[in-house]
Design a protein around this motif. Sequence first.
Motif, PDB file in Angstrom:
ATOM      1  N   SER A 134       3.200  -8.124  -3.614  1.00 44.20           N
ATOM      2  CA  SER A 134       2.037  -8.660  -3.546  1.00 44.20           C
ATOM      3  C   SER A 134       2.065 -10.562  -3.238  1.00 44.20           C
ATOM      4  O   SER A 134       1.347 -11.042  -3.082  1.00 44.20           O
ATOM      5  CB  SER A 134       1.786  -8.645  -5.288  1.00 44.20           C
ATOM      6  OG  SER A 134       1.989  -6.961  -5.778  1.00 44.20           O
ATOM      7  N   GLU A 191      -2.735  -5.874  -5.801  1.00 45.32           N
ATOM      8  CA  GLU A 191      -3.262  -4.306  -6.264  1.00 45.32           C
ATOM      9  C   GLU A 191      -4.802  -4.018  -6.060  1.00 45.32           C
ATOM     10  O   GLU A 191      -4.522  -3.104  -5.627  1.00 45.32           O
ATOM     11  CB  GLU A 191      -3.130  -5.092  -7.846  1.00 45.32           C
ATOM     12  CG  GLU A 191      -3.248  -3.332  -9.201  1.00 45.32           C
ATOM     13  CD  GLU A 191      -2.887  -3.283 -10.304  1.00 45.32           C
ATOM     14  OE1 GLU A 191      -1.950  -2.036 -10.305  1.00 45.32           O
ATOM     15  OE2 GLU A 191      -2.338  -3.896 -10.846  1.00 45.32           O
ATOM     16  N   ASN A 192      -6.242  -5.047  -7.150  1.00 48.02           N
ATOM     17  CA  ASN A 192      -7.153  -4.224  -7.080  1.00 48.02           C
ATOM     18  C   ASN A 192      -7.018  -3.869  -5.011  1.00 48.02           C
ATOM     19  O   ASN A 192      -8.149  -3.098  -4.323  1.00 48.02           O
ATOM     20  CB  ASN A 192      -8.153  -5.209  -7.005  1.00 48.02           C
ATOM     21  CG  ASN A 192      -7.862  -5.015  -9.125  1.00 48.02           C
ATOM     22  OD1 ASN A 192      -8.235  -4.696  -9.568  1.00 48.02           O
ATOM     23  ND2 ASN A 192      -8.437  -6.398  -9.320  1.00 48.02           N
ATOM     24  N   VAL A 214      -5.215  -3.228  -2.546  1.00 45.01           N
ATOM     25  CA  VAL A 214      -4.730  -2.291  -2.789  1.00 45.01           C
ATOM     26  C   VAL A 214      -4.635  -1.143  -3.216  1.00 45.01           C
ATOM     27  O   VAL A 214      -5.262   0.370  -1.815  1.00 45.01           O
ATOM     28  CB  VAL A 214      -2.379  -2.142  -2.601  1.00 45.01           C
ATOM     29  CG1 VAL A 214      -2.694  -0.743  -2.755  1.00 45.01           C
ATOM     30  CG2 VAL A 214      -2.522  -3.790  -2.482  1.00 45.01           C
ATOM     31  N   ARG A 215      -6.302  -0.730  -4.496  1.00 45.55           N
ATOM     32  CA  ARG A 215      -6.166   0.465  -4.850  1.00 45.55           C
ATOM     33  C   ARG A 215      -7.503   0.776  -3.943  1.00 45.55           C
ATOM     34  O   ARG A 215      -7.277   1.705  -3.895  1.00 45.55           O
ATOM     35  CB  ARG A 215      -6.340  -0.347  -6.468  1.00 45.55           C
ATOM     36  CG  ARG A 215      -5.411  -0.243  -7.284  1.00 45.55           C
ATOM     37  CD  ARG A 215      -5.814  -0.611  -8.532  1.00 45.55           C
ATOM     38  NE  ARG A 215      -6.782   0.372  -9.467  1.00 45.55           N
ATOM     39  CZ  ARG A 215      -6.662   1.147  -9.884  1.00 45.55           C
ATOM     40  NH1 ARG A 215      -4.818   1.602 -10.260  1.00 45.55           N
ATOM     41  NH2 ARG A 215      -7.065   1.610 -10.620  1.00 45.55           N
ATOM     42  N   LEU A 216      -8.168  -0.157  -3.627  1.00 45.81           N
ATOM     43  CA  LEU A 216      -9.330  -0.464  -2.682  1.00 45.81           C
ATOM     44  C   LEU A 216      -9.331   0.042  -1.330  1.00 45.81           C
ATOM     45  O   LEU A 216      -9.705   1.057  -0.773  1.00 45.81           O
ATOM     46  CB  LEU A 216     -10.389  -1.575  -2.230  1.00 45.81           C
ATOM     47  CG  LEU A 216     -11.403  -1.630  -2.046  1.00 45.81           C
ATOM     48  CD1 LEU A 216     -12.959  -0.899  -2.261  1.00 45.81           C
ATOM     49  CD2 LEU A 216     -11.635  -2.827  -1.445  1.00 45.81           C
ATOM     50  N   TYR A 253       2.956   1.234  -3.484  1.00 44.02           N
ATOM     51  CA  TYR A 253       1.719   1.306  -5.037  1.00 44.02           C
ATOM     52  C   TYR A 253       1.952   3.221  -5.471  1.00 44.02           C
ATOM     53  O   TYR A 253       2.175   2.640  -6.422  1.00 44.02           O
ATOM     54  CB  TYR A 253       0.650   0.926  -4.193  1.00 44.02           C
ATOM     55  CG  TYR A 253      -0.443   0.751  -5.724  1.00 44.02           C
ATOM     56  CD1 TYR A 253       0.024  -0.109  -6.412  1.00 44.02           C
ATOM     57  CD2 TYR A 253      -1.392   1.408  -5.674  1.00 44.02           C
ATOM     58  CE1 TYR A 253      -1.201  -0.511  -7.890  1.00 44.02           C
ATOM     59  CE2 TYR A 253      -1.889   1.832  -7.585  1.00 44.02           C
ATOM     60  CZ  TYR A 253      -1.968   0.511  -8.031  1.00 44.02           C
ATOM     61  OH  TYR A 253      -2.632   0.775  -9.162  1.00 44.02           O
ATOM     62  N   PRO A 254       1.235   3.722  -5.197  1.00 43.11           N
ATOM     63  CA  PRO A 254       1.361   4.773  -5.524  1.00 43.11           C
ATOM     64  C   PRO A 254       2.636   5.607  -6.695  1.00 43.11           C
ATOM     65  O   PRO A 254       2.998   5.898  -7.840  1.00 43.11           O
ATOM     66  CB  PRO A 254       1.481   6.485  -5.202  1.00 43.11           C
ATOM     67  CG  PRO A 254       0.592   5.460  -3.653  1.00 43.11           C
ATOM     68  CD  PRO A 254       1.125   4.538  -3.660  1.00 43.11           C
ATOM     69  N   PHE A 298      -7.145   4.791  -5.583  1.00 42.64           N
ATOM     70  CA  PHE A 298      -6.802   5.048  -5.859  1.00 42.64           C
ATOM     71  C   PHE A 298      -7.430   5.149  -7.074  1.00 42.64           C
ATOM     72  O   PHE A 298      -7.811   3.614  -7.234  1.00 42.64           O
ATOM     73  CB  PHE A 298      -5.637   4.117  -6.083  1.00 42.64           C
ATOM     74  CG  PHE A 298      -4.293   4.644  -6.965  1.00 42.64           C
ATOM     75  CD1 PHE A 298      -4.837   4.192  -8.193  1.00 42.64           C
ATOM     76  CD2 PHE A 298      -3.837   5.414  -6.169  1.00 42.64           C
ATOM     77  CE1 PHE A 298      -3.832   4.768  -9.379  1.00 42.64           C
ATOM     78  CE2 PHE A 298      -2.330   6.343  -7.067  1.00 42.64           C
ATOM     79  CZ  PHE A 298      -2.783   5.725  -8.634  1.00 42.64           C
ATOM     80  N   VAL A 352       0.983  -1.184   0.221  1.00 43.35           N
ATOM     81  CA  VAL A 352       0.015   0.376   0.306  1.00 43.35           C
ATOM     82  C   VAL A 352       0.478   1.101   0.247  1.00 43.35           C
ATOM     83  O   VAL A 352       1.356   2.671  -1.121  1.00 43.35           O
ATOM     84  CB  VAL A 352      -0.672   0.038   1.267  1.00 43.35           C
ATOM     85  CG1 VAL A 352      -1.423   1.361   1.449  1.00 43.35           C
ATOM     86  CG2 VAL A 352      -2.062  -1.418   1.041  1.00 43.35           C
TER      87      VAL A 352
END
Length: 213
Positions: free
Chosen positions: A151, A204-205, A207-209, A134-135, A213, A131
């Motif tokens: 991951s 990845e999904n 983390v995005r949640l 990631y950006p 993001f 997390v």
Amino acid sequence: MFKFTASEIRDLFIAFVVISLCFGIANTGRNMNALLNLLPYIMVGVGLGFILHELGHKFVSMKYGYWAEFKLWPQGLLFALVTSFFGFVFAAPGAVYTYANYMTDEINGKISIAGPIVNIVLALVFLAVAVSVYPAAFTSETSLSIFIVCSMGYSINSFLAAFNLLPVGNLDGSKVMRWNIGIWIVTIAIAGIMTILSMRFGVENIVRLIIGF
């Protein structure tokens, strides 16, 4: 004192290499180029997950005054290798054997649950790092590499925790269930949910949640 025998170190190393290869094969569909590229990342997740899982058992055993030693199970390694070609890994390369004349179900349960708890904690640490980087992974190769490692680390450690908590045969779950069924339900539910999220949605999904993001 936390001691290792030469044969124990050898067995841990062999199991680590073969299990890493198994997860690599399962995740790349036997694509050799993809396997070679992904294997170093997998080895970090498996290395920490597998080694620290076994050391968790060993540490708690020795905390109670027992001698404990990891021993390789060659048939288990071979079976793990065979199953990896079908897209999953039956990860039972060996086990920490605790030598005791007598052991209560409570102590045996606590020794057994130590390994899966290590995997759950590691998975959450990997997720937290994923997390945080990631950006930056979109603009930095280093951050991208760290994200890939994390991951794989989250996915592999979640799976190892859930797998070992199954109440089957001599897996940890059977001994934890005999000690305290409530603790077993909670831990296998956590590990199971983490594994399902990883397999169904991808890290990845997830983390995005988390970061929106």
